[in-house]
Enzyme design. Structure first.
Site, PDB file in Angstrom:
ATOM      1  N   ASP A  10       0.742  -0.989  -0.079  1.00 53.00           N
ATOM      2  CA  ASP A  10      -0.025  -0.067  -0.113  1.00 53.00           C
ATOM      3  C   ASP A  10       0.952   1.340  -0.154  1.00 53.00           C
ATOM      4  O   ASP A  10       0.625   2.336   0.866  1.00 53.00           O
ATOM      5  CB  ASP A  10      -0.984   0.161   1.199  1.00 53.00           C
ATOM      6  CG  ASP A  10      -1.863  -1.182   1.152  1.00 53.00           C
ATOM      7  OD1 ASP A  10      -2.036  -1.892   0.181  1.00 53.00           O
ATOM      8  OD2 ASP A  10      -2.770  -1.258   1.980  1.00 53.00           O
ATOM      9  N   LYS A 110      -7.046  -4.984  -3.172  1.00 55.19           N
ATOM     10  CA  LYS A 110      -7.535  -5.529  -2.132  1.00 55.19           C
ATOM     11  C   LYS A 110      -8.671  -4.360  -1.511  1.00 55.19           C
ATOM     12  O   LYS A 110      -8.476  -3.088  -1.681  1.00 55.19           O
ATOM     13  CB  LYS A 110      -6.739  -5.829  -0.894  1.00 55.19           C
ATOM     14  CG  LYS A 110      -5.819  -4.773  -0.396  1.00 55.19           C
ATOM     15  CD  LYS A 110      -4.858  -5.186   0.772  1.00 55.19           C
ATOM     16  CE  LYS A 110      -4.192  -3.923   1.134  1.00 55.19           C
ATOM     17  NZ  LYS A 110      -4.973  -3.187   2.014  1.00 55.19           N
ATOM     18  N   CYS A 155      -2.097  -2.714   7.518  1.00 51.11           N
ATOM     19  CA  CYS A 155      -1.824  -3.687   6.254  1.00 51.11           C
ATOM     20  C   CYS A 155      -0.408  -4.672   6.278  1.00 51.11           C
ATOM     21  O   CYS A 155      -0.335  -5.575   5.702  1.00 51.11           O
ATOM     22  CB  CYS A 155      -1.996  -2.921   5.203  1.00 51.11           C
ATOM     23  SG  CYS A 155      -3.461  -2.516   5.060  1.00 51.11           S
TER      24      CYS A 155
HETATM   25  C1  VGL Z   1      -4.681   0.736   5.618  1.00 50.02           C
HETATM   26  C2  VGL Z   1      -6.250   1.524   6.931  1.00 50.02           C
HETATM   27  C3  VGL Z   1      -7.139   1.316   6.155  1.00 50.02           C
HETATM   28  C4  VGL Z   1      -3.152   0.270   5.404  1.00 50.02           C
HETATM   29  C5  VGL Z   1      -5.698   0.497   4.795  1.00 50.02           C
HETATM   30  O1  VGL Z   1      -2.655   0.139   4.290  1.00 50.02           O
HETATM   31  O2  VGL Z   1      -2.416   0.248   6.478  1.00 50.02           O
HETATM   32  N1  VGL Z   1      -5.040   1.145   6.787  1.00 50.02           N
HETATM   33  N2  VGL Z   1      -7.082   0.927   4.886  1.00 50.02           N
END
Ligand code: VGL
Ligand code: ZN
Length: 209
Positions: A10, A110, A155
């Protein structure tokens, strides 16, 4: 050496400075990630990729605000600001990765089901659906994974825990990750949870030794 892959978790504009869910000091990981990308033959990335009606967004729960905890179809859910909406600039992988993009073999998206969040790059939080990343890595003969990215306490952590469960020898590169830290100490707690599960937590310097 066993066949290894690097997983970029991410590393998207919305998690970087100026983004909708900016992770403190997230940009500090970019030079380290850039160096690591050049050192692995197999590099994959995960991409948080939500529809705008995603139920992890506080905006989709009138009366709630980001940071609130609710129950969502039987699972505990932190509510987040609207972030990483499909086909918006905030969902794009960081521009800092663009010069390395040719080295990224595959991107696994995702969080596409509006009813369930997906912190892990392998499965949704209800563990009902797979993104295909585990299967793909196994078909490539990958036995060990190194994990970097955002955010340590969400994540990165859940991707690392699933990697161990799937049988990968799993290393998280601590200085190539940053945490949301909703509560003080979340990053350290996350690293401890990972260690207890069998994840090796190393700095990029230790990894290079
Ligand atoms: C994430 C919160 C919501 C992350 C993704 O990538 O850690 N955290 N969506
Ligand atoms: Zn998300």
């Amino acid at each position: 050496m066993e066949k290894q892959a690097l997983i970029l978790v991410d590393i998207q504009s919305d998690f970087l400075p100026g983004g909708a869910l900016a992770v403190p000091q997230a940009d500090a990981i970019l030079p380290i990630v850039g160096q690591l990308v050049e050192q692995y033959k197999t590099v994959v990335a995960t991409q948080d990729w939500h529809p705008s009606n995603h139920e992890s967004f506080a905006a989709n729960h009138p009366g709630h605000k980001p940071g609130d905890m609710i129950e969502l179809y039987g699972l505990k859910q932190v509510l987040w600001p609207v972030h990483c909406v499909q086909n918006t600039p905030g969902a794009q992988l960081s521009e800092a990765l663009s010069m390395h993009e040719v080295r990224i073999s595959k991107v696994f998206r995702k969080g596409t089901d509006p009813k369930v969040d997906s912190y892990s790059g392998f499965f949704d939080n209800g563990r009902r659906n797979s993104t295909g990343m585990g299967e793909w890595l196994k078909t490539q003969g990958i036995k060990a994974v190194s994990i970097v990215g955002l955010a340590t306490d969400y994540c990165v952590k859940f991707t690392a825990l699933d990697a161990v469960q799937l049988g990968f020898q799993t290393t998280v590169v601590s200085d190539a990750c940053r945490a949301v830290n909703l509560r003080q100490g979340d990053a350290e707690r996350a690293f401890n949870d990972m260690r207890l599960a069998g994840v090796q937590v190393l700095t990029s310097q230790e990894l290079a030794l």
